[in-house]
Design a protein around this motif. Structure first.
Motif, PDB file in Angstrom:
ATOM      1  N   THR A 176      12.494   6.073   4.087  1.00 33.57           N
ATOM      2  CA  THR A 176      11.221   6.763   4.320  1.00 33.57           C
ATOM      3  C   THR A 176      10.674   7.270   2.985  1.00 33.57           C
ATOM      4  OG1 THR A 176      12.245   8.931   4.617  1.00 33.57           O
ATOM      5  CG2 THR A 176      12.020   7.542   6.590  1.00 33.57           C
ATOM      6  N   ASP A 177       9.406   7.653   2.985  1.00 30.19           N
ATOM      7  CA  ASP A 177       8.781   8.174   1.769  1.00 30.19           C
ATOM      8  C   ASP A 177       9.525   9.415   1.279  1.00 30.19           C
ATOM      9  OD1 ASP A 177       6.996   6.170   2.253  1.00 30.19           O
ATOM     10  OD2 ASP A 177       5.231   7.461   2.407  1.00 30.19           O
ATOM     11  N   LYS A 178       9.892  10.269   2.215  1.00 26.33           N
ATOM     12  CA  LYS A 178      10.589  11.510   1.867  1.00 26.33           C
ATOM     13  C   LYS A 178      11.929  11.209   1.191  1.00 26.33           C
ATOM     14  CE  LYS A 178      11.205  16.029   3.876  1.00 26.33           C
ATOM     15  NZ  LYS A 178      11.030  16.854   5.056  1.00 26.33           N
ATOM     16  N   GLU A 179      12.640  10.222   1.705  1.00 26.56           N
ATOM     17  CA  GLU A 179      13.926   9.848   1.105  1.00 26.56           C
ATOM     18  C   GLU A 179      13.721   9.283  -0.303  1.00 26.56           C
ATOM     19  OE1 GLU A 179      16.548   8.614   5.037  1.00 26.56           O
ATOM     20  OE2 GLU A 179      15.192   7.131   4.157  1.00 26.56           O
TER      21      GLU A 179
ATOM     22  N   ILE B  98      11.028   1.635  -6.245  1.00 25.92           N
ATOM     23  CA  ILE B  98      10.337   2.104  -5.042  1.00 25.92           C
ATOM     24  C   ILE B  98      10.172   0.965  -4.045  1.00 25.92           C
ATOM     25  CG2 ILE B  98       8.101   2.929  -4.180  1.00 25.92           C
ATOM     26  CD1 ILE B  98       7.960   4.653  -6.751  1.00 25.92           C
ATOM     27  N   ARG B  99       9.776  -0.214  -4.521  1.00 27.25           N
ATOM     28  CA  ARG B  99       9.618  -1.360  -3.619  1.00 27.25           C
ATOM     29  C   ARG B  99      10.964  -1.758  -2.998  1.00 27.25           C
ATOM     30  NH1 ARG B  99       5.203  -1.670  -6.598  1.00 27.25           N
ATOM     31  NH2 ARG B  99       3.332  -2.645  -5.766  1.00 27.25           N
ATOM     32  N   ASP B 100      12.026  -1.700  -3.791  1.00 29.11           N
ATOM     33  CA  ASP B 100      13.355  -2.014  -3.255  1.00 29.11           C
ATOM     34  C   ASP B 100      13.776  -1.005  -2.184  1.00 29.11           C
ATOM     35  OD1 ASP B 100      13.446  -4.156  -4.993  1.00 29.11           O
ATOM     36  OD2 ASP B 100      14.752  -3.155  -6.465  1.00 29.11           O
ATOM     37  N   GLU B 101      13.492   0.265  -2.435  1.00 29.23           N
ATOM     38  CA  GLU B 101      13.850   1.305  -1.461  1.00 29.23           C
ATOM     39  C   GLU B 101      13.043   1.134  -0.176  1.00 29.23           C
ATOM     40  OE1 GLU B 101      16.210   3.838  -1.760  1.00 29.23           O
ATOM     41  OE2 GLU B 101      16.838   2.766  -3.552  1.00 29.23           O
ATOM     42  N   ILE B 102      11.777   0.786  -0.298  1.00 28.97           N
ATOM     43  CA  ILE B 102      10.948   0.544   0.894  1.00 28.97           C
ATOM     44  C   ILE B 102      11.496  -0.660   1.658  1.00 28.97           C
ATOM     45  CG2 ILE B 102       8.669  -0.213   1.682  1.00 28.97           C
ATOM     46  CD1 ILE B 102       7.479   1.530  -0.535  1.00 28.97           C
TER      47      ILE B 102
ATOM     48  N   ALA C 280       0.839  -1.207   0.000  1.00 30.23           N
ATOM     49  CA  ALA C 280       0.000   0.000   0.000  1.00 30.23           C
ATOM     50  C   ALA C 280       0.873   1.257   0.000  1.00 30.23           C
ATOM     51  CB  ALA C 280      -0.922   0.000   1.217  1.00 30.23           C
ATOM     52  N   ARG C 281       1.948   1.226   0.740  1.00 28.16           N
ATOM     53  CA  ARG C 281       2.870   2.365   0.777  1.00 28.16           C
ATOM     54  C   ARG C 281       3.523   2.570  -0.590  1.00 28.16           C
ATOM     55  NH1 ARG C 281       8.212   2.341   4.285  1.00 28.16           N
ATOM     56  NH2 ARG C 281       9.093   4.242   3.441  1.00 28.16           N
ATOM     57  N   ALA C 282       3.932   1.477  -1.237  1.00 26.00           N
ATOM     58  CA  ALA C 282       4.545   1.562  -2.562  1.00 26.00           C
ATOM     59  C   ALA C 282       3.541   2.105  -3.584  1.00 26.00           C
ATOM     60  CB  ALA C 282       5.052   0.189  -2.997  1.00 26.00           C
ATOM     61  N   ARG C 283       2.284   1.645  -3.496  1.00 24.55           N
ATOM     62  CA  ARG C 283       1.254   2.150  -4.419  1.00 24.55           C
ATOM     63  C   ARG C 283       0.994   3.638  -4.197  1.00 24.55           C
ATOM     64  NH1 ARG C 283      -1.823  -1.558  -7.220  1.00 24.55           N
ATOM     65  NH2 ARG C 283      -1.393  -3.714  -6.688  1.00 24.55           N
ATOM     66  N   ASN C 284       0.970   4.058  -2.951  1.00 17.97           N
ATOM     67  CA  ASN C 284       0.758   5.472  -2.640  1.00 17.97           C
ATOM     68  C   ASN C 284       1.868   6.329  -3.239  1.00 17.97           C
ATOM     69  OD1 ASN C 284      -0.451   7.745  -1.417  1.00 17.97           O
ATOM     70  ND2 ASN C 284       0.997   7.592   0.274  1.00 17.97           N
TER      71      ASN C 284
END
Length: 176
Positions: free
Chosen positions: A75-78, A66-70, A32-36
């Motif tokens: 963080t989202d900001k990073e 994005i998924r790899d970074e998560i 959900a975070r990656a989709r956002n």
């Protein structure tokens, strides 16, 4: 003895189920975070779609990035900062408010404010013009103060009665 083994197996099975549930919830939250984040990033190839909606190769790669970074704990900001550094500020749908984008953010507000001020001013002028015309008609005519008041009362229309919001708006805009 068999009951004890069964209870141990049930406890172990329950523990595994709880661990699976936690892992599933964690995976759903990360997804959900990656989709956002993906919804707020513009596809560099399409330009008009987010990378979440696009099927372009670059969009697929950005979603994976994005998924790899998560997964790496960023963080989202990073993540937004990294994407902005690599692809420029135009990759984000909501650019930051700074001196370069101030005109972009403030133009709609200034246009709306100017339009509202213009409408109020024209309506004010329209109402005061009636009063000025009435004064011009009686200017130079020798009248007593009582006659002057009576003529002004006759020439200046009375204020409109209180109406509903829609009727007031129509009357204000002269859309009868």
């Amino acid at each position: 003895m068999e009951v004890m083994i069964c209870l141990n197996e049930c406890a172990a099975f329950t523990g595994e189920m709880e661990k699976r549930d936690e892992d599933l919830k964690k995976a759903q939250m990360l997804d959900a975070r990656a989709r956002n984040i993906s919804h707020n990033v513009r596809c560099t190839e399409c330009g008009s779609q987010s990378i979440e909606d696009s099927q372009a190769d670059v969009a697929i790669l950005l979603r994976q990035l994005i998924r790899d970074e998560i997964g790496a704990g960023k963080t989202d900001k990073e993540i937004y900062s990294k994407l902005e550094d690599e692809f420029g500020e135009t990759v984000l749908y909501a650019p930051k408010f700074d001196m370069q984008t101030a005109a972009l953010w403030l133009t709609p507000v200034l246009i709306a404010g100017g339009t509202a001020a213009g409408l109020v001013y024209s309506k004010h002028r329209q109402r005061t013009n009636v009063h000025i015309m009435a004064l011009d008609l009686i200017r130079g005519v020798s009248l007593t103060p009582k006659e002057r008041v009576t003529i002004l009362d006759l020439l200046i229309p009375p204020p409109p009665p209180p109406l509903g919001v829609a009727s007031r708006l129509r009357r204000w805009l002269n859309l009868r």
